[in-house]
Design a protein around this motif. Structure first.
Motif, PDB file in Angstrom:
ATOM      1  N   SER A  12       0.935  -1.192   0.040  1.00 17.18           N
ATOM      2  CA  SER A  12       0.047  -0.104  -0.065  1.00 17.18           C
ATOM      3  C   SER A  12       0.822   1.193  -0.195  1.00 17.18           C
ATOM      4  CB  SER A  12      -1.091   0.134   1.244  1.00 17.18           C
ATOM      5  OG  SER A  12      -1.990  -0.882   1.366  1.00 17.18           O
ATOM      6  N   ILE A  13       0.713   2.149  -0.839  1.00 16.71           N
ATOM      7  CA  ILE A  13       1.275   3.322  -0.913  1.00 16.71           C
ATOM      8  C   ILE A  13       0.678   4.763  -0.298  1.00 16.71           C
ATOM      9  CG2 ILE A  13       2.675   5.210  -2.499  1.00 16.71           C
ATOM     10  CD1 ILE A  13       2.469   2.903  -4.420  1.00 16.71           C
ATOM     11  N   LEU A  14       1.150   5.126   0.748  1.00 13.95           N
ATOM     12  CA  LEU A  14       0.044   5.806   1.528  1.00 13.95           C
ATOM     13  C   LEU A  14       0.530   7.512   1.436  1.00 13.95           C
ATOM     14  CD1 LEU A  14       0.518   3.872   4.866  1.00 13.95           C
ATOM     15  CD2 LEU A  14      -1.177   3.687   3.051  1.00 13.95           C
ATOM     16  N   ILE A  15      -0.235   8.302   0.801  1.00 15.43           N
ATOM     17  CA  ILE A  15       0.086   9.486   0.441  1.00 15.43           C
ATOM     18  C   ILE A  15      -0.825  10.651   1.203  1.00 15.43           C
ATOM     19  CG2 ILE A  15       0.546  10.847  -1.687  1.00 15.43           C
ATOM     20  CD1 ILE A  15       0.448   8.467  -3.205  1.00 15.43           C
ATOM     21  N   PRO A  16      -0.423  11.372   1.915  1.00 14.69           N
ATOM     22  CA  PRO A  16      -1.329  12.538   2.557  1.00 14.69           C
ATOM     23  C   PRO A  16      -1.005  13.546   1.685  1.00 14.69           C
ATOM     24  CG  PRO A  16       0.876  12.347   3.640  1.00 14.69           C
ATOM     25  CD  PRO A  16       0.756  11.270   2.744  1.00 14.69           C
ATOM     26  N   VAL A  17      -1.962  14.546   1.449  1.00  7.55           N
ATOM     27  CA  VAL A  17      -2.120  15.678   0.247  1.00  7.55           C
ATOM     28  C   VAL A  17      -2.105  16.942   1.028  1.00  7.55           C
ATOM     29  CG1 VAL A  17      -2.858  14.239  -1.684  1.00  7.55           C
ATOM     30  CG2 VAL A  17      -4.484  15.337  -0.265  1.00  7.55           C
ATOM     31  N   GLU A  18      -1.680  16.849   2.186  1.00  5.59           N
ATOM     32  CA  GLU A  18      -1.677  18.323   2.767  1.00  5.59           C
ATOM     33  C   GLU A  18      -0.246  18.694   2.679  1.00  5.59           C
ATOM     34  OE1 GLU A  18      -2.973  21.299   5.747  1.00  5.59           O
ATOM     35  OE2 GLU A  18      -3.722  20.199   4.184  1.00  5.59           O
ATOM     36  N   PHE A  19       0.000  19.893   2.466  1.00  8.37           N
ATOM     37  CA  PHE A  19       1.321  20.585   1.997  1.00  8.37           C
ATOM     38  C   PHE A  19       1.770  19.753   0.719  1.00  8.37           C
ATOM     39  CE2 PHE A  19       1.292  20.300   6.726  1.00  8.37           C
ATOM     40  CZ  PHE A  19       1.035  21.603   6.944  1.00  8.37           C
ATOM     41  N   HIS A  20       1.113  19.729  -0.359  1.00  6.51           N
ATOM     42  CA  HIS A  20       1.306  19.012  -1.487  1.00  6.51           C
ATOM     43  C   HIS A  20       2.105  20.009  -2.286  1.00  6.51           C
ATOM     44  CE1 HIS A  20      -1.791  21.417  -3.775  1.00  6.51           C
ATOM     45  NE2 HIS A  20      -2.648  20.957  -2.771  1.00  6.51           N
ATOM     46  N   ASP A  78      -0.480  16.277   8.303  1.00  4.72           N
ATOM     47  CA  ASP A  78      -0.417  15.118   7.418  1.00  4.72           C
ATOM     48  C   ASP A  78       0.119  14.012   8.402  1.00  4.72           C
ATOM     49  OD1 ASP A  78       2.095  16.009   8.201  1.00  4.72           O
ATOM     50  OD2 ASP A  78       2.964  15.794   6.296  1.00  4.72           O
ATOM     51  N   MET A  79       0.397  14.102   9.595  1.00  3.07           N
ATOM     52  CA  MET A  79       0.634  12.745  10.348  1.00  3.07           C
ATOM     53  C   MET A  79      -0.616  12.285  11.056  1.00  3.07           C
ATOM     54  SD  MET A  79       3.559  11.807  10.964  1.00  3.07           S
ATOM     55  CE  MET A  79       5.271  12.215  10.166  1.00  3.07           C
ATOM     56  N   PRO A  80      -1.520  12.856  11.256  1.00  3.56           N
ATOM     57  CA  PRO A  80      -3.017  12.222  11.602  1.00  3.56           C
ATOM     58  C   PRO A  80      -3.442  11.628  10.335  1.00  3.56           C
ATOM     59  CG  PRO A  80      -3.153  14.365  12.036  1.00  3.56           C
ATOM     60  CD  PRO A  80      -1.556  14.150  11.914  1.00  3.56           C
ATOM     61  N   LEU A  81      -3.062  12.120   9.247  1.00  2.00           N
ATOM     62  CA  LEU A  81      -3.813  11.552   7.962  1.00  2.00           C
ATOM     63  C   LEU A  81      -3.312  10.621   7.513  1.00  2.00           C
ATOM     64  CD1 LEU A  81      -3.975  15.028   5.953  1.00  2.00           C
ATOM     65  CD2 LEU A  81      -5.911  13.742   6.648  1.00  2.00           C
ATOM     66  N   VAL A  82      -1.743  10.235   7.614  1.00  2.00           N
ATOM     67  CA  VAL A  82      -1.088   9.226   7.011  1.00  2.00           C
ATOM     68  C   VAL A  82      -1.295   8.109   8.178  1.00  2.00           C
ATOM     69  CG1 VAL A  82       1.107   9.630   8.070  1.00  2.00           C
ATOM     70  CG2 VAL A  82       0.736   8.573   5.755  1.00  2.00           C
TER      71      VAL A  82
END
Length: 863
Positions: A12-20, A78-82
């Motif tokens: 699984s590739i985990l990508i948060p998009v905050e600060f993109h 992005d930490m809680p998101l990921v």
């Protein structure tokens, strides 16, 4: 996990998009549609805040495949998101990345290949190729790249970098995963927790991602403030967690916890004294070009900051904010002037000012922390102090005015003081000598304005040497006393701090002359005391035994008491009667017992015995010391000198494990001298090859090895053996073994060899004899075997990964031999990559177990 078409997902590739940074859509398209791996072999989990603009969300959804996931959350970080995305994945491999990191077409196949080639790694990080857009982004990229390269080349633990971090799902959740409540500091926390659990995180030099640096001041500021806030929050709220020892103390937090308002005001007066001294010497206001004198302005700001802390604590955050804004303006000016070198220096200074600001904000938000501190007036004098020695507030030496600990280029651990600092020491009544030593980096001259106060009164009995300060004081009653010092700053090139003294790890020694004994002992004095004590103990004669420990010579000289008679049965397999050691005795071990105080003990025992529930282990280069209160056992070795000492209070009160495996820590250090590992394992084999039986205590290693001994296989050891990681040769150490009562019932042949029978459900000590079977000195290891009880009709073998082997192997070994973790995990990881590992499901018939293992070893010896 399966796709809708029934295909197995590998990762699984985990990508948060905050600060993109405007790269989110390109990033997701590159992962979803441009990889050279089969599309159905992996999944994307994209996590976004619910404030994401609709157009970007629409493009992302269109780029995803049917089995990919898009989830939104109210979090803006992005930490809680990921972390939430990781919980949604069921794949065995998790790949964390950032939405401003664009992958190459071979990125996924390369990362999967690295994971397959390094099965012993629980995870790994990779550096990235920097993409810059302006001078600020160039400076940012260079500084971060140098940090990543430093970690890449080091043997350290800090290797979790989420721009490209691959981890096995089981290991990630075993270590607790990312803890989003601590912001971006969660990366460091995960790295520390994985290392503490024996989970190896590697660093691979392959670059398959392009990392976009945009050089945006607000974003950089937000990230730095967030990271620093998370760090101080963790150390304030979780300082009792085992992982907290991985991180240096934060001076602002320590001093906030320990300071009173009077302490703040006294620190201002000390700094004002430094400022007056600088004014009298006419130091320049600004730093002159090419002149290494620190500018007077720095001392002025330091003094004003101390005044704010003492009289206007609510202004501390505003003062730190002003300094951060000034640092930002200097950075902006360097950027505008296109001064690359100046921009780097200004960037580092700005980063430091933001860290200080974030820490002040946390202290402002948590005023109740200060109320938790009270000076422990009952704490007993230790005799040795170093600014990092205090395990927690209220224990050990207390201090104010020190920077974080660091290492010099020659690997000496130091902690710089400020130009003004205080140390509280628990002193006894009488005349005391306080000794403070510092690193040779800083030679102190008499004209540098050194002032020393004891309990607020200037000291007269002060002796100053180049790297040493000796203060004579008299204490009217046993209590906590305060030593203050101040001096002009030491200018280090490129270092903006106001540096005082680089106090070394040996730190200070407090010599209590009034009590007639030295409670803090330097190495030369310790060796002298040990030699004197052994000479007194051997006045009625000595006996000598020559040993070959893993093929290397050692000689034990026994004196005073029955240690020889107690230990020789278990050491009989190591005894060397060839006479070859007369010219080269190797390590000389001096052993004696106290016999209730009738025989001298090492003088340091009086200090060590003050902690009846604490095993003390000290490793200092070639010198190693252990004190075990269970039996009052003291072990010390200097591997450079080849000289060792072993003392026990009474051989009649030694614990059973010491009779079974005597002098374990000394043998461990002797093995380490020759690059050999002493490991917690049993060993059995046949015809010159064999298997290491690994597992936690109680896993069945001993029973399996003993069953093999009775049924025709070679036996090497029950609990501890020595392994050469280069030649894979395994060496016998002890003939003692410990057997549970139920195992003795199944193995009645050992009943007559029991020498110590313990309480029910506890292990009894058995000393093995040649009549039981083949007790061999060594063989070559061809397999690691983890026994498991299965009650099957026949024993079977199933391969396990090097990661599983090393996690169990290292955990039990490091626990059994404290103080070895700094090298043992590394060397055992290397060993587990060279020897295949298996789980052996045991049958209920001992002869069948031995026969199955023999056949298994024969097959692996041939391959």
């Amino acid at each position: 996990m399966l796709t809708e078409a029934g295909h197995e997902l590998e990762a699984s590739i985990l990508i948060p998009v905050e600060f993109h940074r405007g790269q989110a859509v390109a990033c997701i398209k590159a992962w979803a549609h441009e990889q050279d791996c089969p599309p159905e072999s992996y999944q994307l989990i994209v996590c976004a805040p619910d404030t994401l603009d609709r157009e970007t969300e629409r493009e992302i959804r269109q780029a995803l495949r049917p089995w990919d996931r898009f989830q939104q959350d109210s979090s803006r970080h992005d930490m809680p998101l990921v972390a939430a995305a990781a919980r949604q994945s069921t794949c065995d491999l998790l790949i964390f990345t950032e939405s401003h990191c664009l992958p190459a077409a071979n990125a996924l196949s390369t990362l999967l290949g690295i994971a397959a080639e390094n099965q012993e790694w629980a995870g790994f990080s990779c550096p990235t190729t920097s993409v810059v857009h302006n001078l600020l982004s160039q400076v940012e990229a260079e500084i971060y790249a140098s940090h990543i390269q430093r970690e890449l080349e080091s043997a350290g633990w800090l290797k979790v970098m989420d721009q490209c971090f691959v981890v096995r799902r089981e290991a990630y959740f075993a270590a607790g995963g990312f803890r989003p409540e601590f912001g971006h500091f969660a990366e460091w926390l995960l790295a520390a927790e994985m290392h503490r659990r024996g989970l190896v995180v590697g660093m691979h030099p392959t670059r398959v991602l392009r990392h976009h640096y945009v050089g945006d001041v607000p974003e950089l500021e937000a990230f730095t403030l967030d990271f620093a806030y998370g760090q101080i929050k963790y150390l304030a709220e979780c300082r009792n967690e085992p992982t907290s020892v991985y991180f240096s103390n934060i001076p602002e937090l320590d001093e906030f916890l320990q300071r009173t308002r009077n302490d703040d005001r006294r620190m201002f007066r000390l700094k004002a004294r430094v400022l007056r001294e600088a004014l009298a010497r006419r130091l320049p206001w600004r730093e002159q070009q090419g002149d290494r004198h620190l500018r007077l302005r720095s001392l002025w700001h330091d003094c004003v900051s101390a005044a704010v802390q003492g009289w206007l604590p609510g202004m501390a955050e505003r003062f730190a904010k002003k300094q951060a804004r000034c640092a930002e303006r200097r950075l902006s000016k360097a950027i505008d002037d296109e001064d690359s070198h100046g921009a780097k220096n200004a960037f580092v200074a700005w980063f430091g000012s933001l860290v200080a600001l974030s820490r002040q904000r946390f202290l402002r938000d948590n005023p109740a922390l200060r109320a938790t501190f009270s000076r422990n007036v009952d704490f007993s004098p230790t005799g040795v102090w170093f600014p990092d020695a205090a395990a927690s507030v209220g224990q050990g030496v207390e201090l104010l005015g020190f920077y974080e600990s660091e290492k010099t280029q020659d690997e000496v651990r130091i902690r710089w003081s400020h130009v003004a600092a205080s140390v509280w020491l628990p002193l006894p009544q009488g005349r005391c000598t306080l000794v403070m030593e510092w690193h040779e980096t800083r030679a102190l001259r008499p004209d540098e304005g050194l002032r020393v106060d004891f309990e607020g009164i200037p000291c007269t009995g002060v002796k100053l040497e180049a790297h040493r300060l000796v203060v004579e004081v008299t204490v009217d009653s046993a209590r906590w006393c305060r030593l203050d010092f101040s001096l002009l700053p030491f200018p280090a090139p490129g270092d903006p701090r106001l540096l005082g003294l680089p106090v070394t790890e040996s730190g200070g020694r407090v010599l209590y002359e009034g009590r007639g004994r030295l409670m803090a002992i330097d190495i030369s004095l310790l060796m002298s005391q040990l030699r004197d004590a052994f000479r007194d103990a051997s006045r009625h004669g000595v006996e000598q035994t020559n040993l070959a420990i893993a093929g290397h010579p050692a000689r034990i000289t026994w004196a005073a008491g029955g240690l020889r008679e107690a230990f020789l049965p278990s050491l009989r397999g190591l005894v060397d009667e060839s006479g070859s050691q007369e010219s080269n005795p190797g390590v000389s071990i001096h052993a004696w017992v106290g016999r209730g105080g009738m025989v001298p003990c090492p003088e340091i025992m009086g200090e060590l015995a003050r902690y009846p529930d604490k095993i003390t282990v000290i490793n200092d280069g070639a010198r190693h010391l252990q004190y075990n209160p269970d039996g009052q056992i003291f072990s010390y070795i200097d591997t450079d000198l080849g000289e060792a000492y072993y003392y026990a209070a009474d051989e009649r009160q030694l614990p059973d494990y010491e009779i079974c495996t005597p002098m374990r820590m000394l043998f461990n250090w002797i093995c380490a001298m020759h690059g050999i590992l002493m490991v917690h394992a049993a060993a059995a084999g046949r015809g010159g090859t064999g298997a290491l039986l690994i597992g936690q205590s109680g896993a069945g290693k001993s029973t399996t090895a003993l069953q093999c001994l009775l049924n025709g296989l070679d036996y090497l050891g029950d609990d501890y053996v020595a392994v050469d990681p280069d030649s894979l040769q395994v060496h016998h150490l002890y003939r003692g073994c410990k057997v549970m009562d139920d195992a003795l019932l199944r193995l009645p042949a050992f009943e007559q060899y029991v020498i110590m029978r313990n309480a029910p459900r506890q292990k009894s000590v058995v000393i093995l004899d040649e009549t039981l079977g083949a007790l061999v000195p060594s063989f070559r290891a061809v397999a690691l075997v983890r026994p498991r009880v299965s009650h099957a009709a026949a024993s079977t073998f199933a391969p396990i990964s090097p990661l599983q082997a090393v996690s169990e192997f290292a955990a039990s070994t490091i626990m059994q031999m404290p103080g070895t973790g700094n090298y043992m995990l590394r060397d055992l990881s290397r060993l587990c990559t060279r020897i295949p590992a298996f789980e052996m499901h045991l049958s209920t018939e001992p002869p069948e177990i031995a026969q199955s293992l023999q056949q298994f070893l024969q097959r692996h010896s041939e391959t």
